[in-house]
Design a protein around this motif. Sequence first.
Motif, mmCIF file in Angstrom:
data_model
loop_
_atom_site.group_PDB
_atom_site.id
_atom_site.type_symbol
_atom_site.label_atom_id
_atom_site.label_comp_id
_atom_site.label_asym_id
_atom_site.label_seq_id
_atom_site.Cartn_x
_atom_site.Cartn_y
_atom_site.Cartn_z
ATOM 1 N N ARG A 24 0.827 -1.205 0.000
ATOM 2 C CA ARG A 24 0.000 0.000 0.000
ATOM 3 C C ARG A 24 0.862 1.256 0.000
ATOM 4 O O ARG A 24 2.038 1.222 0.352
ATOM 5 C CB ARG A 24 -0.914 0.007 1.234
ATOM 6 N N VAL A 25 0.246 2.365 -0.393
ATOM 7 C CA VAL A 25 0.950 3.644 -0.357
ATOM 8 C C VAL A 25 1.115 4.048 1.102
ATOM 9 O O VAL A 25 0.146 4.121 1.859
ATOM 10 C CB VAL A 25 0.167 4.725 -1.129
ATOM 11 N N ALA A 26 2.349 4.303 1.500
ATOM 12 C CA ALA A 26 2.607 4.688 2.884
ATOM 13 C C ALA A 26 2.025 6.079 3.160
ATOM 14 O O ALA A 26 1.852 6.893 2.252
ATOM 15 C CB ALA A 26 4.111 4.682 3.161
ATOM 16 N N THR A 27 1.716 6.328 4.429
ATOM 17 C CA THR A 27 1.257 7.655 4.824
ATOM 18 C C THR A 27 2.317 8.692 4.463
ATOM 19 O O THR A 27 3.499 8.481 4.708
ATOM 20 C CB THR A 27 0.989 7.687 6.333
ATOM 21 N N VAL A 28 1.894 9.791 3.851
ATOM 22 C CA VAL A 28 2.836 10.834 3.446
ATOM 23 C C VAL A 28 2.756 11.994 4.425
ATOM 24 O O VAL A 28 1.727 12.229 5.068
ATOM 25 C CB VAL A 28 2.555 11.309 2.011
ATOM 26 N N THR A 29 3.849 12.732 4.536
ATOM 27 C CA THR A 29 3.953 13.831 5.496
ATOM 28 C C THR A 29 4.180 15.148 4.761
ATOM 29 O O THR A 29 5.052 15.235 3.890
ATOM 30 C CB THR A 29 5.115 13.588 6.475
ATOM 31 N N VAL A 30 3.402 16.138 5.116
ATOM 32 C CA VAL A 30 3.492 17.455 4.481
ATOM 33 C C VAL A 30 4.659 18.238 5.068
ATOM 34 O O VAL A 30 4.848 18.268 6.288
ATOM 35 C CB VAL A 30 2.185 18.241 4.676
ATOM 36 N N GLU A 31 5.447 18.871 4.207
ATOM 37 C CA GLU A 31 6.526 19.762 4.630
ATOM 38 C C GLU A 31 6.390 21.079 3.873
ATOM 39 O O GLU A 31 6.295 21.087 2.648
ATOM 40 C CB GLU A 31 7.903 19.135 4.352
ATOM 41 N N ASP A 32 6.369 22.179 4.622
ATOM 42 C CA ASP A 32 6.187 23.508 4.022
ATOM 43 C C ASP A 32 4.940 23.564 3.145
ATOM 44 O O ASP A 32 4.911 24.245 2.107
ATOM 45 C CB ASP A 32 7.416 23.923 3.218
ATOM 46 N N GLY A 33 3.929 22.839 3.536
ATOM 47 C CA GLY A 33 2.646 22.914 2.837
ATOM 48 C C GLY A 33 2.537 22.069 1.585
ATOM 49 O O GLY A 33 1.502 22.124 0.911
ATOM 50 N N THR A 34 3.553 21.275 1.247
ATOM 51 C CA THR A 34 3.503 20.469 0.028
ATOM 52 C C THR A 34 4.033 19.067 0.281
ATOM 53 O O THR A 34 4.796 18.840 1.226
ATOM 54 C CB THR A 34 4.338 21.112 -1.106
ATOM 55 N N VAL A 35 3.641 18.145 -0.592
ATOM 56 C CA VAL A 35 4.202 16.796 -0.594
ATOM 57 C C VAL A 35 3.995 16.220 -1.992
ATOM 58 O O VAL A 35 2.949 16.412 -2.616
ATOM 59 C CB VAL A 35 3.549 15.894 0.480
ATOM 60 N N THR A 36 5.013 15.540 -2.503
ATOM 61 C CA THR A 36 4.961 14.912 -3.821
ATOM 62 C C THR A 36 4.957 13.397 -3.648
ATOM 63 O O THR A 36 5.774 12.854 -2.908
ATOM 64 C CB THR A 36 6.161 15.341 -4.688
ATOM 65 N N VAL A 37 4.035 12.736 -4.332
ATOM 66 C CA VAL A 37 3.937 11.268 -4.268
ATOM 67 C C VAL A 37 4.260 10.722 -5.661
ATOM 68 O O VAL A 37 3.426 10.801 -6.559
ATOM 69 C CB VAL A 37 2.540 10.812 -3.820
ATOM 70 N N PRO A 38 5.463 10.186 -5.857
ATOM 71 C CA PRO A 38 5.850 9.686 -7.183
ATOM 72 C C PRO A 38 5.515 8.210 -7.364
ATOM 73 O O PRO A 38 5.158 7.507 -6.415
ATOM 74 C CB PRO A 38 7.368 9.900 -7.187
ATOM 75 N N SER A 39 5.676 7.762 -8.616
ATOM 76 C CA SER A 39 5.614 6.332 -8.969
ATOM 77 C C SER A 39 4.306 5.671 -8.565
ATOM 78 O O SER A 39 4.281 4.519 -8.148
ATOM 79 C CB SER A 39 6.791 5.575 -8.334
ATOM 80 N N LEU A 40 3.200 6.379 -8.698
ATOM 81 C CA LEU A 40 1.898 5.792 -8.382
ATOM 82 C C LEU A 40 1.401 4.957 -9.560
ATOM 83 O O LEU A 40 1.612 5.303 -10.723
ATOM 84 C CB LEU A 40 0.881 6.884 -8.072
ATOM 85 N N PHE A 41 0.734 3.850 -9.265
ATOM 86 C CA PHE A 41 0.105 3.049 -10.307
ATOM 87 C C PHE A 41 -1.006 2.214 -9.675
ATOM 88 O O PHE A 41 -1.004 1.943 -8.475
ATOM 89 C CB PHE A 41 1.125 2.128 -11.001
ATOM 90 N N PHE A 42 -1.957 1.845 -10.514
ATOM 91 C CA PHE A 42 -3.052 0.998 -10.062
ATOM 92 C C PHE A 42 -2.640 -0.453 -10.241
ATOM 93 O O PHE A 42 -2.232 -0.868 -11.329
ATOM 94 C CB PHE A 42 -4.328 1.296 -10.846
ATOM 95 N N ALA A 43 -2.741 -1.225 -9.171
ATOM 96 C CA ALA A 43 -2.370 -2.633 -9.220
ATOM 97 C C ALA A 43 -3.486 -3.431 -9.899
ATOM 98 O O ALA A 43 -4.606 -2.948 -10.042
ATOM 99 C CB ALA A 43 -2.124 -3.152 -7.808
ATOM 100 N N PRO A 44 -3.181 -4.665 -10.336
ATOM 101 C CA PRO A 44 -4.251 -5.509 -10.886
ATOM 102 C C PRO A 44 -5.315 -5.748 -9.826
ATOM 103 O O PRO A 44 -5.029 -5.729 -8.634
ATOM 104 C CB PRO A 44 -3.516 -6.812 -11.247
#
Length: 413
Positions: free
Chosen positions: A267-287
């Motif tokens: 699963r996508v791990a919980t992301v943390t905001v820094e300076d008001g932004t966060v980038t989540v790369p390499s996303l894809f939908f699994a089978p």
Amino acid sequence: MYFEGQWMKYKDGGLYSGEWDSNQRSGNGTLQEAQGQTYLGNWHNNKRHEQGKQYYKDGSRYDGNWHNDKRHGQGELRCGDGSIFDGQWKNDVFHGFGMHISPSGMYFEGQWINGKPSEMAVKIVIKGASPRDAQSDQPFTIEIETHDANGNLVKDNGRKLELTAGVKYAPVTATPQSSIDLTSDDGVEDRLIPTELGYDLFPYPICNDTAFFEMYLKECEEEEPDPTVKGKAKPKERVKEEDTESGKDDQASIDGSLVEERKEYPRVATVTVEDGTVTVPSLFFAPPPPNYKPFAVPEEETPPTPVDRSKSRAAPGRRSEASINARTASKLSKRSSFEEKGVRAGEYVISVRDITQPPFLGFCLEPAYLIVRLLPSAAKKAKAAKKPKERGQRWNTNRLITAAIAESYTQNH
């Protein structure tokens, strides 16, 4: 009130030891209140004044300046829940420059006005247009920001966000025109993701594990049949008539062939905001997982010809019901196993929610949604496209006869 040694005891049970002026607490002294709170510091006219420390019964502690019995000026408050505020105070509330650190790890440093940040995020925003197109064999990136009510970036730090995905939930029974049937699943309502889009989402796996994605693509390349290559079909196993007679045809085993074992998707791990932004790369939908409800109901098949079970053996020249069921199950199994290898093209929804616990200042941000229109793999489309056949010279009987007559005439003359 009366004295017990150096302590002044009040009717409510409180105790005071320290300096006095005109029968009032003045100067340095310690007050132990009956409610469990203790103050050590300066007094003026029976009120906390200037520098002092206050210990509260819930475990909180304030160390700083006081004015007229209220926290006022520079001071630090450490609360029993682990949160900390270090900065300026006015009339017992945060006011001026200061930093607030939540027990969740989120913090805000800046100006405060009457107990609230001068700029406060109220919603999550996913940058870019929605809906967004993406290809099933290409990972994509999303950028997330925290905004105030006017759409301005607020530089939050440490806020926790959760990414989930799903498909639109339509509580209808499957029809010949629809391959969705969610009503037969007990407890499906408990798994739905509520949204502000006017409909709920049925969860769908989304990942950002690059190694898993590469493994998935390799698996698809190895196992996907090439539509341009024709080969001999493997001989099909015949169902013995004796099994039908004795009732040994196990329907469960046939149905079981439709289920392909698959490991838990990362699963996508919980992301943390820094300076008001966060980038989540390499996303894809699994089978889709095996027997994924929105995709589980196959297209309507031609019903098998009914067989009279009263007969001990099938009529000559006719297949038994078990044989027909086995052939149908084999066909469905092949199609199901192939379709579950890859992600279906269509519309998916990504949901981003604030899961900071406890909520910062008791408030959670409004969630954000991104509609993704997933397109078929470009490589798969190119592979599936039939190559134009190279046409040789067409057979022309008249032309061949004419050429043969001309050659014979030449040889004879």
